[in-house]
Design an enzyme around this catalytic site. Structure first.
Site, PDB file in Angstrom:
ATOM      1  N   HIS A   1      92.298  11.650  35.198  1.00  0.00           N
ATOM      2  CA  HIS A   1      92.919  10.395  35.480  1.00  0.00           C
ATOM      3  C   HIS A   1      92.197   9.735  36.303  1.00  0.00           C
ATOM      4  CE1 HIS A   1      96.716   8.042  36.477  1.00  0.00           C
ATOM      5  NE2 HIS A   1      96.202   8.384  37.697  1.00  0.00           N
TER       6      HIS A   1
ATOM      7  N   LEU B   1      63.670   2.642   6.556  1.00  0.00           N
ATOM      8  CA  LEU B   1      64.363   3.728   6.446  1.00  0.00           C
ATOM      9  C   LEU B   1      65.799   3.401   7.184  1.00  0.00           C
ATOM     10  CD1 LEU B   1      61.923   6.627   7.036  1.00  0.00           C
ATOM     11  CD2 LEU B   1      62.712   5.830   4.708  1.00  0.00           C
TER      12      LEU B   1
END
Ligand code: NAI
Length: 467
Positions: free
Chosen positions: A438, A33
């Site tokens: 950051h 599958l």
């Protein structure tokens, strides 16, 4: 509900329909599958591209004083690494099917009427009646005339991913997504790779400025990139390699290669389903025609994914699969996505979503843009990715995001923020005023908005018309 195909579209449709209480049978002719994406496409290629990226990063470290010996390539181990990932994921789909009581059948389905299928299984032929059917039978590689079919040295994405060996020289025909991704894999593993592209640029569909950093890298990594060129013929030469006649604008040249990869696009698998016995209509490119409910011209037959039109992308198929399952189960749903992202998983990655600048220009759509060069990003410099770029196109009246594009490491992950921005109708202020962590590459998305708004402090952009 019968679902034909167990790729990312088919299994999403089958599982969603089961979760909504339907009795579901999922048919696939493959041994495992997961369809092309899992077994012979996205997943194995990304596994190999991961290796290629790490080799590239390790090589780059020599510029900062950390050198590794030349990598040794054990192709059997690489193949097992890739195959283990594929079999884990495919096994996972079987388990998810069992947990939901979705029946699965290995066999080749073809239509007998608007309500019946014939399925050829390894043991016998059976006839299955359905109330509703969702066709998710996908696509196959296109070939070009003048090239022998079924030649062991002529590869498609499927056979290239089998990684039987690393040819000394490889010609890639088609400088699109598959050609560049697999070309880069083979180049990293030691092949001398050349590319022939029919058009004047690589990756048609993406803006030139976003493709440029990748092209620069590939020019170093590949032996040659022949643009505005085409392959006229391929024949076997005396050394059991291939002689390829390539026509450029001014001349025809014959070059020899050990192997050739044909990656000139894909075509829908609609001809293999005996759709002539139904009232399902196809367009001139043999895609099944569907409406926003993923319904075909037959009320009880739906189609999703590659077979139902471009773009041929797994994430589009998954989304459409869920829509089809919901509509087929009597729920209100429609395919109303505002944008579908595209990603090329090369190093650097190239990603875009929504409007591109070239589309805007050719269709006369007004736009304004904010661009942030990664040369001004600390994280990008740490990653040796100063060539990267983030670009956002805005509606000049509403400042809403119309499209975005990025090039650099992880661009394929970063583009998700642009997808959300487009879906939610975010404008430049929403993005610029959202605090991004950051130092990250994600900051470049906010920074591109700030460039547009004139609030950027990480760059100095002189005011327009001023000093
Ligand atoms: P593509 O459409 O991306 O690229 C095919 C390229 O071949 C184009 O640049 C075209 O101009 C060129 N071409 C066509 N005929 C040619 C010829 N005779 N000689 C030289 N060049 C020629 O198709 P590709 O790469 O085969 O991929 C097929 C599909 O698979 C695409 O729709 C793509 O969306 C999907 N895909 C997506 C991936 C991703 O999302 N990362 C990865 C792999 C495939």
């Amino acid at each position: 509900i019968v679902v034909i195909g167990s790729g990312p579209g088919g299994y999403a449709a089958a599982f969603r329909a089961a979760d909504l209480g339907r009795d579901v049978l999922m048919i696939d002719k493959g041994d495992n599958l997961g369809g092309v994406c899992l077994n012979r496409g996205c997943i194995p290629s990304k596994a190999l591209l991961h290796i290629s990226r790490v080799i590239g990063e390790a090589t780059n470290l020599s510029n900062v004083g950390v050198s590794f010996p030349k990598p040794t390539i054990e192709i059997d181990s690489i193949r097992s690494y890739k195959e283990n990932i594929v079999s884990k994921l495919s096994g996972g789909i079987s388990q998810l099917a069992k947990a939901r009581k979705v029946k699965t059948l290995c066999g080749d389905a073809s239509f007998l009427s608007n309500n019946e299928l014939s399925v050829t299984t390894p043991s016998d032929d059976i006839i299955i009646s359905f109330e509703k059917c969702i066709i998710a039978a996908g696509s196959s590689s296109s070939m070009i005339p003048g090239i022998p079919k079924d030649h062991p040295s002529i590869l498609t994405s499927r056979t290239a991913l089998e990684l039987k060996d690393i040819p000394n020289s490889l010609l890639v025909i088609g400088g699109g997504v598959i050609g560049l991704e697999l070309g880069q894999v083979y180049a990293s593993l030691g092949s001398k790779v050349s590319v022939v592209e029919f058009l004047p640029g690589l990756i048609p569909g993406a803006d030139d400025d976003i493709v440029k950093p990748l092209q620069r890298r590939l020019r170093k990594q590949f032996k040659s990139i022949m643009l505005s060129s085409k392959v006229v013929s391929v024949s076997q030469n005396e050394d059991s390699g291939l002689s390829v006649l390539i026509e450029t604008k001014d001349e025809k040249t014959s070059l020899d290669f050990d192997k050739v990869l044909v990656s000139v696009g894909r075509k829908p698998n609609s001809p293999h389903l005996n759709l002539g016995s139904t009232d399902v209509k196809l367009d001139k490119n043999e895609f099944i025609i569907v409406n926003e409910y993923q319904k075909t011209s037959v009320d009880n037959i739906f189609a999703i994914g590659d077979i139902a039109g471009n773009p041929m992308l797994a994430h589009k198929a998954t989304h459409e699969g869920k829509v089809a399952a919901e509509v087929a189960s009597g729920h209100p749903a429609a395919m109303d996505a505002r944008a579908i992202p595209s990603v090329v998983y090369t190093d650097p990655e190239v990603a875009w979503v929504g409007l591109t600048e070239s589309e805007a220009k050719s269709s006369g759509i007004p736009y304004e843009k904010g661009e942030f060069p990664w040369a001004a990003s600390g994280k990008a410099l740490i990653l040796n990715a100063s060539q990267g770029k983030t670009k956002i196109l805005f509606d000049p009246d509403t400042k809403r995001v119309l499209g975005a594009a990025m090039v650099g490491p992880s661009a394929g992950d970063l583009i998700s923020e642009a997808c959300l921005a487009i879906e939610m109708g975010s404008d430049a202020d929403d993005i610029g005023l959202t605090i991004h962590p950051h130092p990250t590459l994600g900051e470049t998305f906010a920074a591109a908005s700030e460039v547009y708004l004139g609030t950027i402090t990480d760059l100095y952009i002189p005011p327009k018309g001023g000093k």
